[in-house]
Design an enzyme around this catalytic site. Structure first.
Site, mmCIF file in Angstrom:
data_model
loop_
_atom_site.group_PDB
_atom_site.id
_atom_site.type_symbol
_atom_site.label_atom_id
_atom_site.label_comp_id
_atom_site.label_asym_id
_atom_site.label_seq_id
_atom_site.Cartn_x
_atom_site.Cartn_y
_atom_site.Cartn_z
ATOM 1 C CG ASP A 215 -2.290 0.534 0.871
ATOM 2 O OD1 ASP A 215 -2.270 1.663 -0.096
ATOM 3 O OD2 ASP A 215 -3.188 0.534 1.660
ATOM 4 C CD GLU B 76 -19.878 5.363 4.944
ATOM 5 O OE1 GLU B 76 -19.572 4.383 5.747
ATOM 6 O OE2 GLU B 76 -20.704 5.221 4.108
#
Length: 923
Positions: free
Chosen positions: A445, A656
């Site tokens: 990542d 979110e």
């Protein structure tokens, strides 16, 4: 006298002392042309896309602001400057963050503060715009006080600079340099190309791929090899290797690459429970990906760039274990089997079925045991029970690898049992490669390799962190950290053959996509840009949106009877919003249909539709967005004047989502996650006011996660879960509300009644989580979803009642549409062990199908279910086993609406492991 220091660029990132070469012969010269510029500390280079527009810079200057040096704490030291008053100008442009407050840092010069809490976006007025830090300093003679030293220290995220200039009191430029000018003098040997006398075969498609890969590797210098295992792999002109960036996104459509078809967010796609549909979605995405890649590469001599490549970092197959996790919207829900099934379907569609070349390449992420909290992800250490690792957190990745043959896997930011996932040999090599036979590339990542050093403190330097990642099996680094591998080789932390091991899989990726082969050999080389965003693709986006709609409650209000309705009041911020359609990791829809527009279109000209916002989705903590009495009064007045009210609320992907501070200002949200799963109180208050009018209310909830709304369930006649439904989502909502589409979506997650139902967010044990282990009474169960018709399950039967662990169970049952409308039903099959010797889930999904049945018709459904799906992890034997004994198949339209129970038995003699031995010594 002006003078520019010119430095040969050998690296884009490093962690060592940096030397700057003197001016070239064709530059102006002066007595001070031998300044030494040194950089020290922990820092990296970051380069933005070449076509990024920079405001306030000429085209020639813009390139300097696309590359930066950034780090937590680093210094730039410049020696041999004259004593006296000097003007220091530091050029800055924010190309990564979008909002004020996301990057804040301090700059000092010889102990004097030049900038305190400097915020580039705030200072410039916007991202991608040039601003400067300018100050005068009195530089003492170096014989007494040493060279001039600039210190950059992060307050929030990393400190950075793009350009630096120092002028004397007369205005003469003594030093003028860019971030890209820094380079490591120790890399001269690493840049020396090897001498290879054998003929080059790497461009010959008739040769074996393995031979071609090794041939190309043998012709690269160490520095070139290191460059090729970054996500931004530069071109190697002397070899004819084009530039390539491995970073592209396709969560629910090609992302961040301009106009593209935008399908429902991943969680909405999962709500379709339709794997053939998702395979078609993956196929469309790969067609648009090839169209964009071909178009860009054809105009740039074969080079490509970020987001216009063919290696897509999708799907996200993490388990949505807790509805507070902001990135749960990117997943396929809370069940490993459902998630794995969708992952395989998506990967199949994306990668294609050509025997030699992949159409595009998928990447299963984030491996493994990763699902928040977002603010802690760079340092978080998950410590789940052993069985939960094997029974919840790994199975869907195994399905993506073994069944989906996914091309890539992305390591997570977090750690497992103290070992960062991107430096975790147990995960990356023992499990992924040795046990599952994975033969694709493994990528970190973004900046996760840096986290091995700076977040987890697992390594004591960036070269050590990069070495640990490569040795564990991480082939490609997203970010610049792997440039420190040159220093690591010099320090004997890693060997060049170990670097070659990572490079092999990076290059194999490009060979599998046909990027080094003649275009006429690759089936998709002729896909033109005209195949992007076509009418057929738009139609598929509409179909996916229609199938994703989940009717949570209906007391008969729906479908709306247009013959009895003259006026509809549509209320709510999400009704007229395009961002709520697209969620996150999205492309740009060309013709988005908002929910308000969709309702108007389906309602037609004979029904008047009014709209009022009604108030915000969530209240700011400082009460700055509290709705005025006039705003609420307008919404109530509209409701009173209407025959029916459609309230479109919920939340959105700005509240979110991935790690973010933007939502911190709102009650119930922090760092991208939710702190409360209840519908925000400001909406509840508005709904109570609308309910008091006595008018029937349809609540359309938009969210990427489960919403606790017990008051709404008790008091409102109809509730529709619309997710983030993609570019055609508004049309789909309108069709469902008016009955043009019979809803059949099913929940891929449990909707709880309260935040109090949830365990500690940081606890990765599955105890009391998801439908498989929850001991309470959910508001809406996993698999729940209503229809405008009725289905009856009958005549459940097995082909044999007694099986062994290696068998496949065949179950059949009749499914009758006994209602007055044609419709889809999602038939779900769960299993449970009747009397297990070890704790087992309440039930677990093992089969499902979505089928269309005309009214009055009956379909005979047959499913093949391998007994291996009934396995559990034996902690003593360190392997999966199928426990002998009595079982039940539980069949119905939802996990809480079981209509058939079919017994069967697994014979004791057949109890056997499902996969090979796994040793946990590395955990």
């Amino acid at each position: 006298m002006n003078m520019r220091i010119v430095i040969p660029v050998l690296l884009l990132a490093f962690n060592t002392l940096i030397w700057v070469a003197p001016a070239r012969a064709d530059d102006e010269t002066c007595a001070s042309c031998d300044h030494l510029v040194q950089a020290s500390g922990q820092f990296e280079h970051y380069k933005s896309a070449d076509d990024m527009q920079i405001q306030g810079a000429t085209p020639n200057e813009a390139a300097a602001f696309r590359e930066e040096v950034n780090g937590d704490h680093f210094t730039i030291t410049i020696s041999r400057l004259p004593a006296g008053k000097l003007t220091v100008t530091i050029g800055e442009a924010e190309t990564f963050f979008q909002h004020p407050g996301e990057r804040v840092f301090d700059v000092t010069c010889d102990g004097t503060t030049l900038a305190k809490n400097f915020d580039i976006v705030a200072a410039a007025g916007s991202p991608n715009k040039v601003c400067t830090i300018t100050a005068q300093v009195n530089h003492a003679p170096e014989t007494n006080h040493g060279p001039l030293t600039l210190t950059f220290s992060a307050v929030k995220n990393r400190a950075k600079f793009n350009t630096l200039e120092i002028r004397d009191a007369s205005g003469n430029s003594l030093v003028s340099m860019n971030a890209a000018d820094l380079a490591d003098p120790l890399t001269a040997a690493a840049n020396k190309p090897p001498v290879v006398n054998s003929p080059a075969i790497w461009k010959n498609p008739s040769k074996p791929m393995d031979d071609r890969i090794h041939d190309l590797m043998s012709r690269m210098s160490l520095a070139e090899k290191v460059g090729q295992i970054r996500n931004t792999a530069p071109g190697i002109p002397r070899l004819g290797v084009p530039a390539y960036d491995y970073w592209s996104e396709a969560l629910h459509g090609v992302g961040f690459a301009g106009v593209a078809t935008v399908f429902p967010q991943a969680i909405g796609n999962a709500a379709t429970w339709d794997t053939p549909l998702l395979k078609s979605v993956g196929d469309v995405i790969s067609t648009e990906a090839r169209a964009k890649f071909n178009d860009y590469a054809n105009h740039h001599n074969g080079d490509s760039k970020r987001f216009y490549c063919l290696t897509f970092w999708s799907p996200n197959v993490n388990i949505f274990r807790d509805p507070r996790w902001g990135r749960g919207q990117e997943t396929y829900g809370e069940d490993p089997f459902l998630t794995g099934s969708f992952a395989v379907a998506f990967i199949d569609g994306l990668q294609g079925n050509d025997p030699k070349y992949m159409k595009a390449m998928g990447c299963a992420k984030h491996y493994a045991v990763h699902s928040g909290p977002e603010p802690l992800r760079h340092e978080f250490n998950a410590t789940p029970p052993e069985r939960d690792i094997y029974e919840t957190y790994l199975p869907q990745f195994e399905m993506a690898v073994r069944q989906g043959h996914v091309g890539g896997v992305m390591g997570a930011y977090s750690a497992l049992d103290g070992v960062p996932c991107c430096a975790n040999y147990f995960l990356l090599t023992d499990i992924l490669r040795k046990q599952w036979g994975f033969d694709g590339y493994i990528v970190s990542d973004c900046d996760a390799v840096h986290d091995i050093f700076s977040g987890h403190h697992f390594a004591d330097s960036l070269p050590a962190a990069s070495s640990a990642a490569v040795k564990a099996g991480c082939d490609i680094c997203c970010g610049g950290s792997y440039n420190s591998l040159l220093k690591a080789v010099q320090e004997k932390l890693i060997t060049e053959p170990e670097v070659d091991g990572a490079l092999y899989y990076a290059l194999k990726t490009r060979f599998r996509l046909g990027l080094f082969d003649p275009p006429q050999d690759v089936p998709w080389s002729n896909v033109g840009i005209d195949q992007n965003d076509t009418p057929d693709h738009e139609a598929l986006a509409l179909k996916a949106a229609e199938e994703s709609m989940v009717l949570l409650k209906n007391n008969g209000l729906l479908p709306l009877n247009r013959h009895r309705i003259k006026r509809i009041a549509v209320i709510g911020e999400n009704a007229d919003s395009v961002p709520v359609l697209v969620g996150n990791y999205n492309g740009t829809p060309a013709r988005p249909v908002t929910i308000l527009e969709g309702i108007k279109a389906v309602a037609g000209p004979d029904i008047r539709v009014t709209y009022s916002r009604g108030g915000p989705l969530a209240l700011a903590k400082d009460n700055s967005n509290t709705p005025t009495p006039e705003t609420t009064a307008q919404a109530v007045a509209d409701a009173k004047a209407a025959d029916v009210v459609i309230y479109v609320g919920g939340i959105n992907a700005q509240l979110e989502g991935e790690e973010s501070r933007k939502a911190n200002a709102y009650i119930g949200f922090y760092g991208g996650d939710r702190t409360q799963i209840e519908l925000p109180s400001v909406q509840v208050q508005l709904l109570r006011a609308l309910h008091a009018t006595g008018k029937p209310i349809v609540f359309v909830n938009c969210s990427g996660s489960a919403m606790a709304m017990p008051w709404e369930d008790r008091h409102l006649p109809a509730i529709l879960q619309a997710w983030y439904p993609g570019e055609q989502g508004g049309r789909a909502v309108g069709e469902v509300l008016f009955g043009a589409v019979n809803p059949a979506g099913r929940l891929p997650v449990t909707f709880y009644r309260s935040t109090a139902d949830l365990p500690d967010f940081e606890d990765y044990s599955m105890a009391n989580r998801t439908y498989r282990y929850f001991k309470g009474n959910p508001l809406y169960a996993f698999g729940h979803g209503l229809s405008y018709t009725r289905f009856i399950y009958r005549n459940g039967a097995l082909d044999q009642p007694r099986l062994t662990a290696g068998d496949t169970l065949k179950v059949s049952f009749d499914l009758r549409n006994s209602g007055a409308r044609d419709g889809d039903e999602v038939a779900q099959v769960y299993f449970r062990h009747v009397k297990s010797a070890v704790p087992q889930p309440n039930m677990a999904l093992c089969g499902f199908t979505r089928i269309h049945i005309a009214k009055g018709d009956t379909a005979r459904i047959t499913m093949d279910i391998p007994v291996e799906r009934f396995r559990y992890w034996d902690t003593a034997a360190k392997q999966y086993v199928v426990e002998p004994g009595k079982y039940q198949l539980l069949i119905g339209g939802s996990s809480d609406k079981i209509r058939l129970r079919v017994p069967f038995e697994v014979a004791a003699a057949g109890a056997a492991k499902a996969v090979g031995q796994t040793h946990l010594a590395s955990r």
